[in-house]
Design a protein around this motif. Structure first.
Motif, PDB file in Angstrom:
ATOM      1  N   GLU A 124       0.906  -1.280   0.392  1.00  0.00           N
ATOM      2  CA  GLU A 124      -0.124  -0.044   0.032  1.00  0.00           C
ATOM      3  C   GLU A 124       0.980   0.957  -0.252  1.00  0.00           C
ATOM      4  O   GLU A 124       0.729   1.863  -0.800  1.00  0.00           O
ATOM      5  N   ARG A 125       1.911   1.447   0.804  1.00  0.00           N
ATOM      6  CA  ARG A 125       2.216   2.234   0.749  1.00  0.00           C
ATOM      7  C   ARG A 125       3.699   2.870  -0.371  1.00  0.00           C
ATOM      8  O   ARG A 125       3.728   3.609  -0.869  1.00  0.00           O
ATOM      9  N   ALA A 126       3.755   1.219  -0.753  1.00  0.00           N
ATOM     10  CA  ALA A 126       4.417   1.728  -2.440  1.00  0.00           C
ATOM     11  C   ALA A 126       3.931   2.251  -3.602  1.00  0.00           C
ATOM     12  O   ALA A 126       4.296   3.623  -4.207  1.00  0.00           O
ATOM     13  N   ALA A 127       2.461   2.301  -3.591  1.00  0.00           N
ATOM     14  CA  ALA A 127       1.840   2.609  -4.581  1.00  0.00           C
ATOM     15  C   ALA A 127       1.098   3.784  -4.445  1.00  0.00           C
ATOM     16  O   ALA A 127       1.112   4.764  -4.994  1.00  0.00           O
ATOM     17  N   ARG A 128       1.566   4.457  -2.778  1.00  0.00           N
ATOM     18  CA  ARG A 128       0.783   5.260  -2.037  1.00  0.00           C
ATOM     19  C   ARG A 128       1.962   7.076  -2.754  1.00  0.00           C
ATOM     20  O   ARG A 128       1.987   7.981  -3.775  1.00  0.00           O
ATOM     21  N   ASP A 129       3.297   6.351  -2.213  1.00  0.00           N
ATOM     22  CA  ASP A 129       4.792   6.730  -2.530  1.00  0.00           C
ATOM     23  C   ASP A 129       4.693   7.250  -3.947  1.00  0.00           C
ATOM     24  O   ASP A 129       5.148   8.200  -4.266  1.00  0.00           O
ATOM     25  N   TYR A 130       4.883   6.279  -4.655  1.00  0.00           N
ATOM     26  CA  TYR A 130       5.347   5.954  -6.336  1.00  0.00           C
ATOM     27  C   TYR A 130       4.085   6.107  -6.738  1.00  0.00           C
ATOM     28  O   TYR A 130       4.550   5.348  -8.014  1.00  0.00           O
ATOM     29  N   PRO A 131       3.136   6.929  -7.028  1.00  0.00           N
ATOM     30  CA  PRO A 131       1.860   6.679  -7.847  1.00  0.00           C
ATOM     31  C   PRO A 131       2.027   6.594  -9.187  1.00  0.00           C
ATOM     32  O   PRO A 131       1.646   6.129  -9.354  1.00  0.00           O
ATOM     33  N   LEU A 132       2.807   7.117 -10.516  1.00  0.00           N
ATOM     34  CA  LEU A 132       3.546   7.702 -11.335  1.00  0.00           C
ATOM     35  C   LEU A 132       4.639   6.530 -12.094  1.00  0.00           C
ATOM     36  O   LEU A 132       4.397   6.137 -13.466  1.00  0.00           O
ATOM     37  N   ARG A 133       5.472   5.250 -11.164  1.00  0.00           N
ATOM     38  CA  ARG A 133       6.036   4.915 -11.242  1.00  0.00           C
ATOM     39  C   ARG A 133       5.657   3.253 -11.067  1.00  0.00           C
ATOM     40  O   ARG A 133       6.927   2.132 -11.780  1.00  0.00           O
ATOM     41  N   LEU A 134       4.567   2.884 -10.751  1.00  0.00           N
ATOM     42  CA  LEU A 134       4.087   1.733 -10.343  1.00  0.00           C
ATOM     43  C   LEU A 134       2.801   1.086 -11.142  1.00  0.00           C
ATOM     44  O   LEU A 134       1.989   2.374 -11.150  1.00  0.00           O
ATOM     45  N   ASP A 135       2.647   0.794 -11.214  1.00  0.00           N
ATOM     46  CA  ASP A 135       1.776  -0.431 -11.692  1.00  0.00           C
ATOM     47  C   ASP A 135       0.324  -0.351 -10.569  1.00  0.00           C
ATOM     48  O   ASP A 135       0.586  -1.139  -9.872  1.00  0.00           O
ATOM     49  N   LYS A 136      -0.128   0.291 -10.349  1.00  0.00           N
ATOM     50  CA  LYS A 136      -0.900   0.850  -9.255  1.00  0.00           C
ATOM     51  C   LYS A 136      -2.260  -0.246  -9.553  1.00  0.00           C
ATOM     52  O   LYS A 136      -2.556  -1.048  -8.169  1.00  0.00           O
ATOM     53  N   GLU A 137      -2.539  -0.961 -10.626  1.00  0.00           N
ATOM     54  CA  GLU A 137      -3.916  -1.472 -10.858  1.00  0.00           C
ATOM     55  C   GLU A 137      -2.905  -2.898  -9.501  1.00  0.00           C
ATOM     56  O   GLU A 137      -4.315  -3.377  -9.381  1.00  0.00           O
ATOM     57  N   LYS A 138      -1.654  -3.631 -10.085  1.00  0.00           N
ATOM     58  CA  LYS A 138      -1.432  -4.970 -10.174  1.00  0.00           C
ATOM     59  C   LYS A 138      -1.448  -4.837  -7.973  1.00  0.00           C
ATOM     60  O   LYS A 138      -1.471  -5.373  -7.644  1.00  0.00           O
ATOM     61  N   LEU A 139      -0.845  -3.176  -8.098  1.00  0.00           N
ATOM     62  CA  LEU A 139      -0.436  -3.171  -6.202  1.00  0.00           C
ATOM     63  C   LEU A 139      -1.887  -3.769  -5.912  1.00  0.00           C
ATOM     64  O   LEU A 139      -1.555  -4.374  -4.513  1.00  0.00           O
ATOM     65  N   SER A 140      -2.653  -2.989  -6.103  1.00  0.00           N
ATOM     66  CA  SER A 140      -3.870  -3.124  -5.253  1.00  0.00           C
ATOM     67  C   SER A 140      -4.639  -4.676  -5.984  1.00  0.00           C
ATOM     68  O   SER A 140      -5.061  -4.782  -4.762  1.00  0.00           O
ATOM     69  N   GLY A 141      -4.005  -5.529  -6.797  1.00  0.00           N
ATOM     70  CA  GLY A 141      -5.296  -6.822  -6.873  1.00  0.00           C
ATOM     71  C   GLY A 141      -4.224  -7.174  -5.607  1.00  0.00           C
ATOM     72  O   GLY A 141      -4.560  -8.064  -5.466  1.00  0.00           O
ATOM     73  N   VAL A 142      -2.904  -6.990  -4.978  1.00  0.00           N
ATOM     74  CA  VAL A 142      -2.082  -8.387  -4.426  1.00  0.00           C
ATOM     75  C   VAL A 142      -2.607  -7.016  -3.008  1.00  0.00           C
ATOM     76  O   VAL A 142      -3.101  -8.275  -2.220  1.00  0.00           O
ATOM     77  N   SER A 143      -2.566  -5.930  -3.061  1.00  0.00           N
ATOM     78  CA  SER A 143      -3.232  -5.593  -1.718  1.00  0.00           C
ATOM     79  C   SER A 143      -4.756  -5.904  -1.387  1.00  0.00           C
ATOM     80  O   SER A 143      -4.627  -6.704  -0.476  1.00  0.00           O
ATOM     81  N   ALA A 144      -5.706  -6.220  -1.896  1.00  0.00           N
ATOM     82  CA  ALA A 144      -6.676  -7.165  -1.894  1.00  0.00           C
ATOM     83  C   ALA A 144      -6.772  -8.569  -1.198  1.00  0.00           C
ATOM     84  O   ALA A 144      -7.631  -8.643  -0.813  1.00  0.00           O
ATOM     85  N   SER A 145      -6.035  -9.041  -1.926  1.00  0.00           N
ATOM     86  CA  SER A 145      -5.869 -10.658  -1.539  1.00  0.00           C
ATOM     87  C   SER A 145      -5.238 -10.872  -0.722  1.00  0.00           C
ATOM     88  O   SER A 145      -5.984 -12.030  -0.503  1.00  0.00           O
ATOM     89  N   LEU A 146      -4.818  -9.560  -0.253  1.00  0.00           N
ATOM     90  CA  LEU A 146      -3.221  -9.913   1.346  1.00  0.00           C
ATOM     91  C   LEU A 146      -4.707  -9.375   2.366  1.00  0.00           C
ATOM     92  O   LEU A 146      -5.380  -9.702   2.937  1.00  0.00           O
ATOM     93  N   ALA A 147      -5.447  -8.508   1.976  1.00  0.00           N
ATOM     94  CA  ALA A 147      -7.267  -8.131   2.367  1.00  0.00           C
ATOM     95  C   ALA A 147      -7.867  -9.479   2.687  1.00  0.00           C
ATOM     96  O   ALA A 147      -7.987  -9.748   4.109  1.00  0.00           O
ATOM     97  N   ASP A 148      -8.038  -9.755   1.358  1.00  0.00           N
ATOM     98  CA  ASP A 148      -8.969 -10.898   1.627  1.00  0.00           C
ATOM     99  C   ASP A 148      -7.819 -12.241   3.282  1.00  0.00           C
ATOM    100  O   ASP A 148      -8.826 -13.191   3.612  1.00  0.00           O
TER     101      ASP A 148
END
Lengths: 343, 221
Positions: A124-148
């Motif tokens: 989450e932190r990486a996605a927030r800190d580097y929104p322009l450099r990272l594939d946000k969708e991929k990261l949110s997908g992983v974040s969501a499955s970790l939340a699950d």
């Protein structure tokens, strides 16, 4: 809280450690190169076949300074431990809990809750800190499955179930570790976990830092009177620091992985500091190892506020405070074991 | 009733128990003891007072250092820093010495006299041990020596103090039998406690770990 002492890392293989009065004396080629008062130390970690005098070993054991011997590459060889700290009743309780599947699962669930919570925070932190450099969708997908995975943990009743959830979540988490490497991508990449031997620079660093963390966690457990060899999630295996590995689960991502990412992303290490053997196994050179050790010491001095205790402390004391909370839970002072949930 | 040696508690524990029951349990039942500056200073001070092999005679006093004492009735043992034997018609004969002698314990403390009874209780307990071991009748007073004032203070060993020692010890024996570390209300004095970092006084306030977990994991429920 306990006062965070220093850890003395000895990286020269020809060094010999001796005791002189209340000091550790480092000797090289028969002459003294350094002298450090023992009371300033929490631990001594030696790399390579560094010798130490029995008198020093005895003094370390007596004063609770953990003396650990590692190979040059950070593989664990031996540790000096004296008469146990704390009291045999706590250890017996620990063994009883360890023998009981339901009790073990309860505590293991805590460790893994901490692990997943903190791993998700990194993502989450990486996605927030580097929104322009990272594939946000991929990261949110992983974040969501970790939340699950976190959501499904309370229903996991057996150690097998917990391990299953943890395994899947780890795969998810490691699938974005490479994405979070934002600099020096040619030299530092992460495809999969490997450690015997590490086959790329990132794995070599992660493996090394996990060893440092395991040392700190094991000595924290010993300090509060727990047996680092008897775990709840990791089952007993001779010579394995099972409980240290259990407790470490909470800190791997937030202390070790993130630390390694920072070293790469801030270019404190570079590709030149690694040597690849003919078979692909990667070794770090002495300077890189020293850079990592110095940075690790600094990281441990950083102040945080403990989320449960609300107390200010150094990162280096986090394993100790969790060990203490675990001991207090085993003694019946608390209703559940509260893992370290970082934010 | 008499206690067996197995059940003996440490006399030094009395002062900790008087300060905080939990601190005593952490140190003596759980064997958690943080060496810190204060306890280290205490060791140094005591090293000077304890030299078990010496017995000085100064005029009408015999001065004995580091004397091990116990009481089966109270179920305690420990070491007296100094026991003086004063020549006195109210005393008892001592083996190898002429005349009659009255034992007077002297306990050394770093720092200044305390407001609470902790040191007096410990001293009184030592005297009660000596009375039992020497069959010498009641010792009327003993002394506390404080490092900061460099002065000894007489402590009258009255019935109230003796009663408190006995009551406290019986409570300690009860906790010790159950191996139970009591919870104690956190107080200002917690800040002066060398075991604060081990005790986690916050956990005594009844803050539930389950609540903490629930709160942190709210977004996942």
């Amino acid at each position: 809280m306990k006062i965070l002492g220093n850890t003395l890392y000895v990286t020269s293989q020809d060094a010999y450690l001796a005791l002189d009065g209340e000091n550790v004396v480092i000797q090289r080629e028969e002459s003294e190169t350094r002298r450090i008062p023992l009371h300033n130390l929490d631990g001594i970690v030696t790399f390579g076949y560094t010798g130490a005098s029995p008198a020093l070993m005895g003094a370390c054991a007596e004063r609770g300074v953990v003396l650990t011997f590692l190979t040059m590459h950070g593989r664990f060889l031996a540790r000096v431990s004296g008469t146990e700290q704390g009291n045999v009743l706590l250890r017996k309780t620990q063994y009883r809990f360890s023998d009981d599947e339901a009790q073990s699962a309860g505590i293991a669930r805590g460790f893994i809750t901490g692990k997943l919570f903190n791993s998700r925070w990194i993502v989450e932190r990486a996605a927030r800190d580097y929104p322009l450099r990272l594939d946000k969708e991929k990261l949110s997908g992983v974040s969501a499955s970790l939340a699950d995975a976190i959501r499904s943990l309370p229903c996991a009743e057996t150690l097998e179930d917990i391990r299953g959830i943890e395994g899947k979540a780890a795969t998810q988490y490691f699938s974005v570790l490479d994405d979070m490497i934002l600099q020096q991508k040619n030299d530092f990449f992460f495809r999969s976990r490997n450690r015997r031997p590490p086959m790329d620079n990132v794995n070599a660093m992660i493996f090394f830092v996990y060893t440092l963390l395991a040392h700190d966690t094991a000595s924290a457990l010993e300090t509060v009177g727990l047996d680092p060899y008897v775990g709840f999630l990791h089952r007993d295996r001779p010579g394995r620091l099972s409980l240290a590995l259990d407790l470490m689960e909470e800190f791997r991502s937030v202390l070790a992985d993130r630390f390694v990412l920072t070293l790469i992303n801030t270019k404190q290490v570079n590709g030149g500091g690694f040597i690849q053997k003919e078979n692909g196994a990667v070794l770090m050179d002495d300077d890189t190892r020293k850079t990592i050790l110095t940075a690790w010491q600094k990281k441990k001095q950083e102040q945080i506020t403990h989320p449960m205790l609300g107390e200010k402390m150094e990162w280096g004391l986090v394993p100790y405070s969790q060990a203490l909370l675990l001991a207090r839970y085993l003694r019946g002072d608390m209703d559940v074991y509260p893992p370290f949930l970082w934010k | 009733m008499e206690y067996s040696e197995e059940e003996f508690l440490s006399i030094a524990g009395l002062q900790h128990f008087a300060f905080c029951r939990r601190q005593w349990a952490l140190a003596y039942l759980e064997m958690q003891w943080n060496e810190n500056l204060r306890t280290a200073e205490g060791h140094i001070l005591h090293e000077n007072a304890h030299d078990s092999f010496s017995a000085e005679k100064r005029g009408d006093r015999i001065i004995s250092r580091g004397m091990a004492v116990f009481s089966r009735r109270l179920g305690v043992n420990g070491v007296c820093d100094i026991v003086e034997f004063h020549a006195s018609p109210h005393g008892v004969p001592i083996f190898g010495r002429e005349g009659k002698w009255l034992p007077v314990p002297v306990e050394y403390k770093r720092g200044a006299p305390k407001e609470n009874d902790a040191d007096r209780l410990q001293l009184c307990c030592q005297a009660m041990c000596l009375e039992e071991m020497l069959l010498c009748g009641e010792i009327p007073k003993a002394y506390l020596y404080y490092g900061e004032t460099a002065r000894r203070t007489a402590v009258p060993l009255d019935e109230a103090l003796r009663g408190k020692v006995a009551a406290m010890l019986s409570e300690m024996h009860e906790l010790s039998r159950r191996k139970y570390t009591p919870r104690v209300k956190p107080a200002k004095s917690c800040n002066a406690c060398s075991l604060k970092g081990l005790c986690l006084p916050k956990l005594c306030r009844g803050g539930s770990a389950a609540d903490y977990l629930k709160k942190r994991l709210e977004e996942f429920s």
